[in-house]
Design a protein around this motif. Structure first.
Motif, PDB file in Angstrom:
ATOM      1  N   ALA A 466      -3.264  16.603 -40.304  1.00 15.89           N
ATOM      2  CA  ALA A 466      -4.017  17.835 -40.556  1.00 15.89           C
ATOM      3  C   ALA A 466      -4.027  18.746 -39.330  1.00 15.89           C
ATOM      4  CB  ALA A 466      -5.448  17.489 -40.968  1.00 15.89           C
ATOM      5  N   ILE A 467      -4.125  18.161 -38.157  1.00 17.10           N
ATOM      6  CA  ILE A 467      -4.131  18.965 -36.928  1.00 17.10           C
ATOM      7  C   ILE A 467      -2.771  19.608 -36.713  1.00 17.10           C
ATOM      8  CG2 ILE A 467      -4.438  18.897 -34.423  1.00 17.10           C
ATOM      9  CD1 ILE A 467      -6.236  16.372 -34.941  1.00 17.10           C
ATOM     10  N   HIS A 468      -1.720  18.843 -36.927  1.00 19.48           N
ATOM     11  CA  HIS A 468      -0.367  19.379 -36.726  1.00 19.48           C
ATOM     12  C   HIS A 468      -0.086  20.556 -37.655  1.00 19.48           C
ATOM     13  CE1 HIS A 468       3.843  19.674 -35.915  1.00 19.48           C
ATOM     14  NE2 HIS A 468       4.190  19.299 -37.137  1.00 19.48           N
ATOM     15  N   ALA A 469      -0.721  20.569 -38.821  1.00 19.29           N
ATOM     16  CA  ALA A 469      -0.508  21.663 -39.775  1.00 19.29           C
ATOM     17  C   ALA A 469      -0.971  23.007 -39.220  1.00 19.29           C
ATOM     18  CB  ALA A 469      -1.229  21.352 -41.085  1.00 19.29           C
ATOM     19  N   LEU A 470      -1.840  22.993 -38.183  1.00 15.43           N
ATOM     20  CA  LEU A 470      -2.271  24.248 -37.561  1.00 15.43           C
ATOM     21  C   LEU A 470      -1.106  24.952 -36.871  1.00 15.43           C
ATOM     22  CD1 LEU A 470      -5.600  23.070 -35.862  1.00 15.43           C
ATOM     23  CD2 LEU A 470      -5.397  24.463 -37.931  1.00 15.43           C
ATOM     24  N   THR A 471      -0.250  24.179 -36.206  1.00 15.23           N
ATOM     25  CA  THR A 471       0.909  24.730 -35.492  1.00 15.23           C
ATOM     26  C   THR A 471       2.109  23.834 -35.787  1.00 15.23           C
ATOM     27  OG1 THR A 471       0.176  23.506 -33.516  1.00 15.23           O
ATOM     28  CG2 THR A 471      -0.414  25.836 -33.631  1.00 15.23           C
ATOM     29  N   PRO A 472       2.647  23.905 -36.986  1.00 11.20           N
ATOM     30  CA  PRO A 472       3.699  22.970 -37.398  1.00 11.20           C
ATOM     31  C   PRO A 472       5.012  23.120 -36.639  1.00 11.20           C
ATOM     32  CG  PRO A 472       3.396  24.695 -39.039  1.00 11.20           C
ATOM     33  CD  PRO A 472       2.282  24.841 -38.058  1.00 11.20           C
ATOM     34  N   ASP A 473       5.174  24.234 -35.923  1.00 12.15           N
ATOM     35  CA  ASP A 473       6.402  24.454 -35.161  1.00 12.15           C
ATOM     36  C   ASP A 473       6.298  23.947 -33.732  1.00 12.15           C
ATOM     37  OD1 ASP A 473       4.446  26.362 -34.613  1.00 12.15           O
ATOM     38  OD2 ASP A 473       5.918  27.886 -34.029  1.00 12.15           O
ATOM     39  N   LYS A 474       5.188  23.290 -33.381  1.00 10.15           N
ATOM     40  CA  LYS A 474       4.979  22.810 -32.019  1.00 10.15           C
ATOM     41  C   LYS A 474       4.701  21.303 -32.030  1.00 10.15           C
ATOM     42  CE  LYS A 474       2.919  27.174 -30.449  1.00 10.15           C
ATOM     43  NZ  LYS A 474       1.754  27.811 -29.794  1.00 10.15           N
ATOM     44  N   PRO A 475       4.923  20.637 -30.878  1.00  9.50           N
ATOM     45  CA  PRO A 475       4.530  19.232 -30.793  1.00  9.50           C
ATOM     46  C   PRO A 475       3.015  19.106 -30.716  1.00  9.50           C
ATOM     47  CG  PRO A 475       5.416  19.982 -28.692  1.00  9.50           C
ATOM     48  CD  PRO A 475       5.561  21.125 -29.654  1.00  9.50           C
ATOM     49  N   LEU A 476       2.512  17.932 -30.969  1.00  3.67           N
ATOM     50  CA  LEU A 476       1.087  17.613 -30.817  1.00  3.67           C
ATOM     51  C   LEU A 476       1.005  16.310 -30.036  1.00  3.67           C
ATOM     52  CD1 LEU A 476      -1.937  18.134 -31.535  1.00  3.67           C
ATOM     53  CD2 LEU A 476      -1.565  16.643 -33.524  1.00  3.67           C
ATOM     54  N   LEU A 477       0.576  16.405 -28.789  1.00 10.65           N
ATOM     55  CA  LEU A 477       0.475  15.210 -27.956  1.00 10.65           C
ATOM     56  C   LEU A 477      -0.929  14.619 -28.068  1.00 10.65           C
ATOM     57  CD1 LEU A 477       2.262  13.612 -25.889  1.00 10.65           C
ATOM     58  CD2 LEU A 477       0.968  14.771 -24.105  1.00 10.65           C
ATOM     59  N   VAL A 478      -1.023  13.307 -28.176  1.00 10.63           N
ATOM     60  CA  VAL A 478      -2.319  12.628 -28.146  1.00 10.63           C
ATOM     61  C   VAL A 478      -2.627  12.327 -26.685  1.00 10.63           C
ATOM     62  CG1 VAL A 478      -3.660  10.627 -28.886  1.00 10.63           C
ATOM     63  CG2 VAL A 478      -1.976  11.662 -30.442  1.00 10.63           C
ATOM     64  N   THR A 479      -3.552  13.081 -26.118  1.00  8.26           N
ATOM     65  CA  THR A 479      -3.840  12.954 -24.687  1.00  8.26           C
ATOM     66  C   THR A 479      -4.920  11.923 -24.375  1.00  8.26           C
ATOM     67  OG1 THR A 479      -4.943  15.080 -25.086  1.00  8.26           O
ATOM     68  CG2 THR A 479      -3.032  15.092 -23.650  1.00  8.26           C
ATOM     69  N   GLU A 480      -5.668  11.490 -25.382  1.00  6.29           N
ATOM     70  CA  GLU A 480      -6.629  10.408 -25.176  1.00  6.29           C
ATOM     71  C   GLU A 480      -6.741   9.577 -26.450  1.00  6.29           C
ATOM     72  OE1 GLU A 480     -10.485  11.653 -23.735  1.00  6.29           O
ATOM     73  OE2 GLU A 480      -9.610  13.162 -22.390  1.00  6.29           O
ATOM     74  N   PHE A 481      -6.562   8.278 -26.306  1.00  8.10           N
ATOM     75  CA  PHE A 481      -6.950   7.315 -27.331  1.00  8.10           C
ATOM     76  C   PHE A 481      -7.282   6.024 -26.604  1.00  8.10           C
ATOM     77  CE2 PHE A 481      -2.529   6.265 -26.710  1.00  8.10           C
ATOM     78  CZ  PHE A 481      -2.360   4.925 -27.068  1.00  8.10           C
ATOM     79  N   GLY A 482      -8.223   5.263 -27.140  1.00 12.42           N
ATOM     80  CA  GLY A 482      -8.611   4.044 -26.443  1.00 12.42           C
ATOM     81  C   GLY A 482      -9.855   3.417 -27.026  1.00 12.42           C
ATOM     82  N   HIS A 483     -10.407   2.466 -26.288  1.00 13.16           N
ATOM     83  CA  HIS A 483     -11.526   1.668 -26.793  1.00 13.16           C
ATOM     84  C   HIS A 483     -12.179   0.963 -25.615  1.00 13.16           C
ATOM     85  CE1 HIS A 483     -13.461   0.304 -30.449  1.00 13.16           C
ATOM     86  NE2 HIS A 483     -13.377  -0.976 -30.094  1.00 13.16           N
ATOM     87  N   GLU A 484     -13.462   0.734 -25.716  1.00 10.48           N
ATOM     88  CA  GLU A 484     -14.194   0.045 -24.648  1.00 10.48           C
ATOM     89  C   GLU A 484     -13.977  -1.460 -24.696  1.00 10.48           C
ATOM     90  OE1 GLU A 484     -18.150   1.853 -23.214  1.00 10.48           O
ATOM     91  OE2 GLU A 484     -18.281   1.819 -25.390  1.00 10.48           O
ATOM     92  N   ALA A 485     -14.094  -2.078 -23.516  1.00  9.47           N
ATOM     93  CA  ALA A 485     -14.060  -3.546 -23.427  1.00  9.47           C
ATOM     94  C   ALA A 485     -14.719  -3.990 -22.132  1.00  9.47           C
ATOM     95  CB  ALA A 485     -12.633  -4.059 -23.485  1.00  9.47           C
ATOM     96  N   GLY A 486     -15.585  -4.969 -22.239  1.00  9.05           N
ATOM     97  CA  GLY A 486     -16.174  -5.573 -21.052  1.00  9.05           C
ATOM     98  C   GLY A 486     -15.339  -6.754 -20.607  1.00  9.05           C
ATOM     99  N   LEU A 487     -15.017  -6.792 -19.323  1.00 12.60           N
ATOM    100  CA  LEU A 487     -14.220  -7.896 -18.797  1.00 12.60           C
ATOM    101  C   LEU A 487     -14.910  -9.231 -19.091  1.00 12.60           C
ATOM    102  CD1 LEU A 487     -11.730  -8.719 -17.049  1.00 12.60           C
ATOM    103  CD2 LEU A 487     -13.294  -8.702 -15.080  1.00 12.60           C
TER     104      LEU A 487
END
Length: 573
Positions: A466-487
Motif C-alpha cells: 500500500a505504501i509503495h502505491a503512493l510512488t510506484p515509480d520509486k524504490p521503497l527502502l525499509v529503514t527500520e524493522f526489529g524487535h526487543e529482546a532481553g539478553l
C-alpha cells in the motif's frame, strides 16, 4: 605557514546552572574565581560525571584556559567544536564570540582578533539541553538527551591565503573507460596583499602517483585582499579501481597552493570512484543493483555516554560487516571517525539530519521559521562535511515527522531541493511512519518507511504494498524493522531472544519477497540504548532502556547476531 592544531581536550572546570544565573554571576568573565567547580573531562557528557546528573536537563558551564603556540602568530585562528548538545554560547576572554543551535553538527568561530599571545586565554562555554518544542530535534526524541561538550574542541591555525573548500566528484564511466574526475576548489585571501598563486593537484593510489589522462592538473589565480576564487578542474583516472563494500579502494588527492615556489597551503583528502543512484525501483551501486542490508545505531557507549573511549565505534562498524551488512544509519551526524572508518572498511552510510518527530507533538513546528532555519543549517553542514566520503551515499532530510499533514510539504520540499542544490550526485531520502497517509514521498528520490510488525509478517507485506502505491515509480527502502529482546531471556513470548530472531527472519522474508521495489532493509538496531522516558501507553520491556539491539549496550551478543549473519549470507541483489 603550515596548518596547525591546538587540542583543547582534557580537564575543564564544570558547574551546573539550574537557576540560569551564570551570566548574571559573571561565570563567563576571566576574573571570576570558579571556586568549588568540578574538574571534568572534555569530551564528556555531564550525565556521566555524577549519578545525580544522569538525565539532568538544563544549563551548565565549562571553563578552561589555554595559550596559543607561538608558531600560530600571523595565522587565522578558528575555534572549532566537533559537537555539543544542544544550544551552545561561547565567550573568549569575557567577550561573547558566538552561539550555535544543534546537538550533533560541528561548528566554529573565527577568533583571530580575540586570542592573546601574551598569556592565558579564558574560554567559557554555556551549554543548554533543556527539552523544548521547536528545537531540532525537540529533545523529546527517541534517544537519551545527553548534555555537554561531548566531542573535541580545537584551536585551528589556518594560512591567511588558503584552500578553504574542496569538492571531489569521481564516478565510473563504463567498461574500461577512464573515470572522470572533477574538482571544485575554493581559495580565499584573508591577507592584506595581492597574491599570484598556483594550485596543483596530484592523485595517489597508495604511495604511487596516478598518471591522469589529461596530464598534470592545476591552475593559476590572482587573489586580491579579501577575495575568494572558485576553480573547477577536470581530468580522468585511467583503469580506475572502484570503491564498493567488497573492494573499498581509496585514492588520495594532494592539493598544493604556492606563490613563487613558496607553499602557502596544502590539503590531503581521501576519495573513491563510485556511483550510487536510484533507477526506477532499484538502487544501483556502480551501475549494478544492490541489496541493502545493515543496521541503525546510536552513538552511545556504556558508562561514557556519547564518548568512545575504548574503540567501540570501529568494533561496531566491523561487526555490521561481519554480519554481512553493508550499510549503517544514524539519526544525526556522527563522530568524524565514523566516516573515515566506513570509507576504509567498505560500509555504506545513510547520512541524516535530526529532523526527528517534527510536528508530531505540535504541528506548528512544521511552519516554525526557527525549525526551518536550524534544519537547513544542519543539512548544509552535513553535506559540506561529508560530501567527499565515498561511503556516504544518501542524504536524508528527516525521520518520522508529521508528514501525514499537508503543511509538512513546504518544509520537506525545501530541504529536498536544498540538498539537491548542494550535491546532485546522491539521492535525497525521507523516512516516514504513516504508511499510505504519507504526504511527502513524492518530494524525494528515495522514500523510506519504518515498520515494527512483530510476528505479523503478512500484515507487513500488505502495508509495504500500500505504501509503495503512493510512488510506484520509486524504490521503497525499509529503514527500520526489529524487535526487543532481553539478553538471557529465552523461549516463547515477547522480549525473548528467540522471538527476536523469529521476527527478524520472518520480516526479512517479506522484504526480500518484494525485492522488485524494496531494495533491502536496516535492522533497528545494533545495540541497546537509553531512551527518553516513554509514556505508560508504550508497552516496551523498559520505558527508558530500549532492548531492540542485537547486542546489549555493553556489546554482549544476543542470539540475533549469529542469526542475522546467516540470514544475510550469499544474497543476490
Amino acid at each position: 605557514m603550515k596548518r596547525s592544531v591546538l587540542e583543547l581536550d582534557g580537564q575543564w572546570l564544570f558547574q551546573i546552572d539550574r537557576d540560569e544565573k551564570g551570566v548574571e554571576r559573571g561565570w563567563h568573565k576571566p576574573e571570576y574565581q570558579a571556586e568549588g567547580w568540578r574538574k571534568e573531562l572534555v569530551p564528556g557528557n555531564w550525565d556521566t560525571y555524577l549519578p545525580e546528573l544522569f538525565g539532568y536537563a538544563g544549563q551548565a558551564w565549562y571553563r578552561c584556559t589555554f595559550r596559543p603556540q607561538a608558531a600560530m602568530r600571523g595565522a587565522r585562528l578558528h575555534l572549532r567544536f566537533e559537537g555539543a548538545n544542544y544550544a551552545t554560547t561561547v565567550w573568549l576572554n569575557g567577550q561573547e564570540i558566538g552561539h550555535h543551535e544543534g546537538g550533533f553538527d560541528p561548528f566554529g568561530f573565527d577568533v583571530t582578533d580575540k586570542v592573546s599571545f601574551e598569556g592565558d586565554n579564558c574560554l567559557a562555554v554555556l551549554v543548554d539541553n533543556w527539552p523544548r518544542l521547536s528545537r531540532v530535534p525537540n529533545s523529546y526524541a527517541g534517544w537519551w538527551n545527553y548534555g555537554g561538550i561531548y566531542r573535541s574542541v580545537k584551536l585551528l591555525a589556518l594560512p591567511v591565503v588558503r584552500i578553504s573548500d574542496v569538492s571531489i566528484h569521481a564516478e565510473p564511466a563504463g567498461s574500461d573507460e577512464p573515470a572522470p574526475l572533477a574538482l571544485d576548489v575554493t581559495l580565499v585571501n584573508e591577507g592584506r596583499d595581492l597574491v599570484e598563486a598556483a594550485l596543483s593537484a596530484q592523485v595517489l593510489a597508495g604511495e604511487e602517483a596516478v598518471h591522469l589522462m589529461g596530464g598534470p592538473l592545476g591552475a593559476t589565480v590572482t587573489l586580491t585582499p579579501g577575495s575568494e576564487a572558485r576553480l573547477s578542474l577536470s581530468n580522468a583516472i585511467p583503469q580506475a579501481k572502484l570503491w564498493s563494500p567488497e573492494e573499498p579502494n581509496l585514492y588520495r588527492l594532494l592539493l598544493k597552493l604556492e606563490q613563487n615556489g613558496t607553499v602557502l597551503d596544502e590539503q590531503e583528502i581521501n576519495f573513491g570512484v563510485r556511483s550510487f543512484r536510484v533507477q526506477g525501483t532499484q538502487l544501483l551501486l556502480n551501475g549494478k543493483p544492490i541489496a541493502i542490508t545493515g543496521f541503525n545505531r546510536h552513538e552511545e557507549y556504556p558508562g561514557t555516554g556519547r564518548v568512545d573511549k575504548a574503540g567501540t565505534l570501529e568494533a561496531d562498524l566491523r561487526l555490521i560487516k561481519q554480519m554481512n551488512g553493508n550499510m549503517v544509519r544514524m539519526h544525526y551526524q556522527g563522530h568524524p571517525d565514523l566516516y573515515e572508518i566506513a570509507d576504509s572498511i567498505g560500509l555504506l552510510v545513510w547520512a541524516e539530519i535530526p529532523t526527528w518527530g517534527v510536528g508530531n507533538r505540535d504541528a506548528n513546528e512544521l511552519t516554525d521559521p526557527g525549525v526551518r532555519q536550524v534544519a537547513e543549517s544542519m543539512l548544509r553542514t552535513l553535506i559540506a562535511s561529508l560530501k567527499n566520503h565515498p561511503s556516504v551515499v544518501v542524504w536524508s532530510i528527516g525521520n518520522e515527522c508529521a508528514t501525514n499533514r499537508p503543511e509538512a510539504r513546504d518544509l520537506f520540499g525545501h530541504l529536498a531541493e536544498l540538498a539537491r542544490s548542494l550535491d546532485a550526485t546522491r539521492p535525497v531520502a525521507y523516512v516516514g511512519m504513516f504508511d499510505a497517509d504519507e504526504k511527502c514521498f513524492d518530494l524525494v528520490d528515495l522514500p523510506a518507511i519504518n515498520k515494527y510488525m512483530g510476528l505479523n509478517a503478512s500484515e507487513l507485506g500488505h502495508r509495504l504494498d500500500a505504501i509503495h502505491a503512493l510512488t510506484p515509480d520509486k524504490p521503497l527502502l525499509v529503514t527500520e524493522f526489529g524487535h526487543e529482546a532481553g539478553l538471557g531471556l529465552r523461549g516463547q513470548g515477547y522480549g525473548t531472544e528467540d522471538e527476536q530472531v523469529q521476527v527478524l527472519r520472518t520480516n526479512w522474508e517479506v522484504i526480500r519477497a518484494r525485492q522488485d521495489y524494496v531494495p533491502g532493509g536496516l535492522i533497528w538496531c545494533l545495540a541497546d540504548y537509553w531512551h527518553q522516558p516513554a509514556g505508560v501507553e508504550h508497552r516496551w520491556l523498559n520505558r527508558i532502556y530500549f532492548c531492540h539491539g542485537v547486542t546489549t549496550l555493553a556489546r554482549e551478543h544476543k542470539r540475533a547476531v549469529a542469526a542475522v549473519k546467516q540470514m544475510w549470507a550469499n544474497l543476490d541483489a
